[in-house]
Design an enzyme around this catalytic site. Structure first.
Site, short mmCIF file in Angstrom:
data_model
loop_
_atom_site.label_atom_id
_atom_site.label_comp_id
_atom_site.label_asym_id
_atom_site.label_seq_id
_atom_site.Cartn_x
_atom_site.Cartn_y
_atom_site.Cartn_z
N TYR A 33 0.84 -1.21 0.00
CA TYR A 33 0.00 0.00 0.00
C TYR A 33 0.88 1.26 0.00
CZ TYR A 33 -2.66 3.91 1.82
OH TYR A 33 -3.19 5.17 2.00
N PRO A 86 1.38 14.83 3.84
CA PRO A 86 0.39 13.98 4.53
C PRO A 86 0.42 12.56 3.97
CG PRO A 86 -0.67 15.35 2.85
CD PRO A 86 0.77 15.78 2.90
N THR A 87 0.51 11.60 4.85
CA THR A 87 0.33 10.21 4.40
C THR A 87 -0.64 9.54 5.37
OG1 THR A 87 2.37 9.56 5.55
CG2 THR A 87 2.53 9.90 3.16
N ALA A 88 -1.59 8.83 4.80
CA ALA A 88 -2.67 8.24 5.58
C ALA A 88 -2.18 7.06 6.41
CB ALA A 88 -3.77 7.78 4.63
N SER A 115 -2.60 13.96 7.69
CA SER A 115 -3.64 13.52 6.75
C SER A 115 -5.01 13.53 7.42
CB SER A 115 -3.32 12.10 6.27
OG SER A 115 -4.43 11.53 5.62
N GLN A 137 -4.16 18.35 6.25
CA GLN A 137 -4.56 18.02 4.87
C GLN A 137 -6.03 17.66 4.87
OE1 GLN A 137 -5.23 14.48 3.93
NE2 GLN A 137 -6.07 15.28 2.00
N TYR A 139 -9.48 16.17 2.95
CA TYR A 139 -10.28 15.52 1.92
C TYR A 139 -11.71 15.99 2.13
CZ TYR A 139 -6.68 12.31 0.26
OH TYR A 139 -5.57 11.78 -0.31
N THR A 165 -6.44 18.71 -0.77
CA THR A 165 -5.96 17.81 -1.84
C THR A 165 -6.98 17.79 -2.97
OG1 THR A 165 -4.74 16.52 -0.23
CG2 THR A 165 -5.22 15.45 -2.34
N LYS A 242 -3.23 21.21 -3.05
CA LYS A 242 -2.22 20.16 -3.25
C LYS A 242 -2.65 19.27 -4.41
CE LYS A 242 -0.06 16.27 -0.80
NZ LYS A 242 -0.65 15.07 -1.41
N HIS A 266 0.63 13.15 -6.28
CA HIS A 266 0.21 12.22 -5.23
C HIS A 266 1.17 11.02 -5.15
CE1 HIS A 266 -3.54 11.84 -2.70
NE2 HIS A 266 -2.98 10.67 -2.46
N ARG A 269 0.28 8.01 -7.42
CA ARG A 269 -0.74 7.04 -7.00
C ARG A 269 -2.09 7.30 -7.64
NH1 ARG A 269 0.79 4.58 -2.25
NH2 ARG A 269 -1.10 4.76 -0.99
N ASP A 297 6.19 18.01 -4.43
CA ASP A 297 6.51 16.68 -3.91
C ASP A 297 6.39 15.65 -5.02
OD1 ASP A 297 3.89 15.55 -4.16
OD2 ASP A 297 3.36 16.04 -2.09
C1 LIG Z 1 0.97 5.65 1.61
C2 LIG Z 1 0.62 7.03 1.17
C3 LIG Z 1 -0.47 7.66 1.71
C4 LIG Z 1 -0.81 8.95 1.29
N1 LIG Z 1 -1.85 9.58 1.89
C5 LIG Z 1 -2.17 10.84 1.52
C6 LIG Z 1 -3.22 11.53 2.16
O1 LIG Z 1 -3.85 11.04 3.07
N2 LIG Z 1 -3.51 12.77 1.71
C7 LIG Z 1 -2.81 13.37 0.68
O2 LIG Z 1 -3.11 14.49 0.29
N3 LIG Z 1 -1.79 12.73 0.08
C8 LIG Z 1 -1.45 11.50 0.48
N4 LIG Z 1 -0.39 10.87 -0.09
C9 LIG Z 1 0.44 11.60 -1.07
C10 LIG Z 1 1.57 12.35 -0.35
O3 LIG Z 1 1.06 13.42 0.39
C11 LIG Z 1 2.61 12.90 -1.32
O4 LIG Z 1 1.97 13.67 -2.30
C12 LIG Z 1 3.45 11.82 -1.98
O5 LIG Z 1 3.69 10.75 -1.11
C13 LIG Z 1 4.79 12.41 -2.41
O6 LIG Z 1 5.54 11.49 -3.08
P1 LIG Z 1 6.73 10.63 -2.44
O7 LIG Z 1 6.07 9.55 -1.67
O8 LIG Z 1 7.45 10.14 -3.64
O9 LIG Z 1 7.55 11.56 -1.56
C14 LIG Z 1 -0.03 9.60 0.31
C15 LIG Z 1 1.07 8.95 -0.23
C16 LIG Z 1 1.41 7.69 0.20
C17 LIG Z 1 2.63 7.04 -0.37
C1 LIG Z 2 -9.91 10.53 -1.14
C2 LIG Z 2 -8.78 9.59 -1.28
C3 LIG Z 2 -8.31 9.06 0.01
C4 LIG Z 2 -7.04 8.30 -0.13
C5 LIG Z 2 -6.41 8.16 1.20
C6 LIG Z 2 -5.00 7.93 1.25
C7 LIG Z 2 -4.21 8.40 0.10
O1 LIG Z 2 -4.19 9.56 -0.23
C8 LIG Z 2 -3.45 7.46 -0.64
O2 LIG Z 2 -2.76 7.87 -1.59
O3 LIG Z 2 -3.52 6.25 -0.35
#
Ligand SMILES: Cc1cc2nc3c(=O)[nH]c(=O)nc-3n(C[C@H](O)[C@H](O)[C@H](O)COP(=O)(O)O)c2cc1C
Ligand SMILES: CCCCCCC(=O)C(=O)O
Length: 395
Positions: A33, A86-88, A115, A137, A139, A165, A242, A266, A269, A297
Site C-alpha cells: 500500500y 500527509p500520508t494516511a 492527513s 490536509q 479531503y 488535496t 495540493k 500524489h 498514486r 513533492d
Molecule cells: C501511503 C501514502 C499515503 C498517502 N496519503 C495521503 C493523504 O492522506 N492525503 C494526501 O493528500 N496525500 C497523500 N499521499 C500523497 C503524499 O502526500 C505525497 O503527495 C506523496 O507521497 C509524495 O511522493 P513521495 O512519496 O514520492 O515523496 C499519500 C502517499 C502515500 C505514499
Molecule cells: C480521497 C482519497 C483518500 C485516499 C487516502 C490515502 C491516500 O491519499 C493514498 O494515496 O492512499
C-alpha cells in the site's frame, strides 16, 4: 540509534536503504500500500528518473564555511526547506504512528502535514508536540458538515494551514491493493471520524481494495473551484491546494485566493503516465506569478533533489514515503534519522554547488540533460564534440 532496535547492525545511509529495511519489517499488504503507484507505475518510476535528467552545475572557490540552510514557510521558520507530506494511516507502519512523526518533525524544526485519514486524531497529534508547526490536509466529504467539523477541529487544535488535496476525486487504481484486498487492520481506525453509532470509523474488507470502496462511498467527486470560496468562508486558516501540475490551474488557484500551491501527482498514486512533478514545476511557478509560494513533492529522495526543486522555483519540498520508511524502521527515531539524513544531504549538496544559503540557489544551477548537446556533430568533414556549456557565461 539505540542498540536494541533493528538498526543496530545495519545503519541505512540513504532513503533507498530505509525502504529496503522497511520492506523487511512491514506486512506485505502494508508495504505494498505504501510503496505502490497507480496502474503500470510509469509515473512512479518517472518521478525518480526526472530528477536524474536534471544535472547540477557547481561553482567553486566560494566561502561556505558558515552555511545557513534555514528558511521561512508561510511566515514560519523551518530548519531547512522540507515539509512532511500527509500520508494516511501511519499506525500501520509503527504503533506510535502520527505522534512519532509529529515529535520527530518538532525535533527537527520542520512542518508536519497531518492527513485527514490519520490513525491518530487531530487533537492527539497536536498534543504529541504542542508547540510545533503543523498543517492539516483536507479531503472533502460528500457530507459537508463532516468536512466543516474537521476544519474547525484543526483550527482549534492550532494547525496553521489547510492543504486541500485536489487530485483525488476518485482513487487511482493501485493493483497491489486490489490483489491484497487492502483494508485498514481491525485494531486501527480512521481516528478523525465516527460512524452513525458514534463508533470510530473502520474500513470494510471487501472483494477488492477496501480503500477504493471507502473513497467511493464518502468522498465528494463534485468538488470544484467554487468550493475554495466555501472553504474560505468556514475558516480563517490559509488554504493551499495540493495536486496542481499545470500553469492554467495555478493561475486559477491564484485567482481564487489560495495561500500556496503544492505541485504533486500524489506520489504517482493517481493518474499513471502523468508527468513527473519536477517536469511541471517551472510551468506552475510561472502560473503562480510570484503571488503565492509553490511547493513540490513526488519522487524526492535526495538532498540534490531538494536543491534542484528550489532552483526550479519551489520554496520547499514535501516528502511522503521517505517518512513512512523511517517510521516503519524505527518509529520516532527512524523518522528523526530520515529527516537528519535529508538535511545533511541537502546542506552538503548546497555547499558543493557553491551556495552558502537557500537564497543563493539560482535557476542556472540546473540543466536538463535533453538540453545538453554533448553528442558528436559533423562539420567540414571533421567531428566536433559540442556542448552548449560553451555558451554558458559562467563556465
Ligand atoms: C501511503 C501514502 C499515503 C498517502 N496519503 C495521503 C493523504 O492522506 N492525503 C494526501 O493528500 N496525500 C497523500 N499521499 C500523497 C503524499 O502526500 C505525497 O503527495 C506523496 O507521497 C509524495 O511522493 P513521495 O512519496 O514520492 O515523496 C499519500 C502517499 C502515500 C505514499
Ligand atoms: C480521497 C482519497 C483518500 C485516499 C487516502 C490515502 C491516500 O491519499 C493514498 O494515496 O492512499
Amino acid at each position: 540509534m539505540s542498540k536494541n532496535n533493528s538498526l543496530a547492525h545495519f545503519e541505512p545511509v540513504n532513503l533507498y536503504e530505509f525502504e529496503a529495511l522497511a520492506k523487511l519489517k512491514l506486512p506485505k499488504m502494508v508495504y505494498d500500500y505504501y510503496c505502490s503507484g497507480a496502474d503500470d507505475q510509469y509515473t512512479l518510476q518517472d518521478n525518480i528518473e526526472a530528477f536524474k535528467r536534471l544535472r547540477l552545475i557547481p561553482r567553486v572557490l566560494i566561502d561556505i564555511s558558515a552555511q545557513d540552510i534555514s528558511t521561512t514557510i508561510l511566515g514560519v521558520p523551518s530548519s531547512f526547506p522540507l515539509i512532511i507530506a500527509p500520508t494516511a494511516m501511519q499506525r500501520m507502519a509503527h504503533h506510535e504512528g502520527e505522534c512519532a512523526t509529529a515529535r520527530a518533525a518538532a525535533k527537527n524544526g520542520v512542518i508536519m502535514t497531518l492527513s485527514s485519514w490519520s490513525t491518530t486524531n487531530i487533537e492527539d497529534v497536536a498534543k504529541a508536540a504542542p508547540r510545533a508547526p503543523r498543517w492539516f490536509q483536507l479531503y472533502v466529504y460528500k457530507d459537508r458538515d463532516v468536512t466543516a467539523k474537521l476544519v474547525r477541529r484543526a483550527e482549534k487544535a492550532g494547525y496553521l494551514a489547510i492543504a486541500l488535496t485536489v487530485d483525488t476525486p476518485r482513487l487511482g487504481r493501485r493493483e497491489a491493493d486490489i490483489h491484497n484486498k487492502f483494508s485498514l487492520p481491525s485494531h486501527l481506525t480512521m481516528a478523525n471520524f465516527t460512524n452513525d453509532d458514534g463508533e470510530k470509523s473502520h474500513m470494510e474488507k471487501g472483494s477488492g481494495s477496501g480503500l477504493a470502496a471507502y473513497v467511493a462511498s464518502l468522498i465528494d467527486r463534485s468538488l470544484s473551484w467554487k468550493d475554495i470560496a466555501w472553504l474560505k468562508s468556514i475558516t480563517r486558516l490559509p488554504i493551499l491546494v495540493k495536486g496542481i501540475v499545470t500553469r492554467a490551474d495555478a493561475e486559477i488557484a491564484v485567482r481564487n485566493g489560495v495561500a500556496g500551491i503544492i505541485v504533486s501527482n500524489h506520489g504517482a498514486r493517481q493518474l499513471d503516465t502523468s508527468l513527473a512533478t519536477i517536469d511541471c514545476l517551472e510551468e506552475v511557478v510561472a502560473g503562480a506569478q510570484g503571488k503565492v509560494p509553490v511547493f513540490v513533492d513526488s519522487g524526492i529522495r535526495r538532498g540534490t533533489d531538494i536543491v534542484k526543486s528550489l532552483a526550479l522555483g519551489a520554496q520547499a519540498v514535501q516528502i511522503g514515503r521517505g517518512v513512512l520508511w523511517g517510521l516503519a524502521v524505527g518509529g520516532e527515531e527512524g523518522v528523526d534519522r530520515v529527516l537528519k539524513l535529508l538535511r545533511d544531504e541537502f546542506e552538503l549538496a548546497l555547499g558543493l554547488c557553491g551556495c552558502r544559503t537557500v537564497k543563493d540557489i539560482r535557476r542556472d544551477m540546473v540543466v536538463r540533460t535533453s538540453e545538453l548537446s554533448f553528442g558528436l556533430t559533423q562539420s567540414n568533414g571533421h567531428l566536433h564534440g559540442m556542448s552548449n556549456y560553451s555558451n554558458h557565461s559562467r563556465l
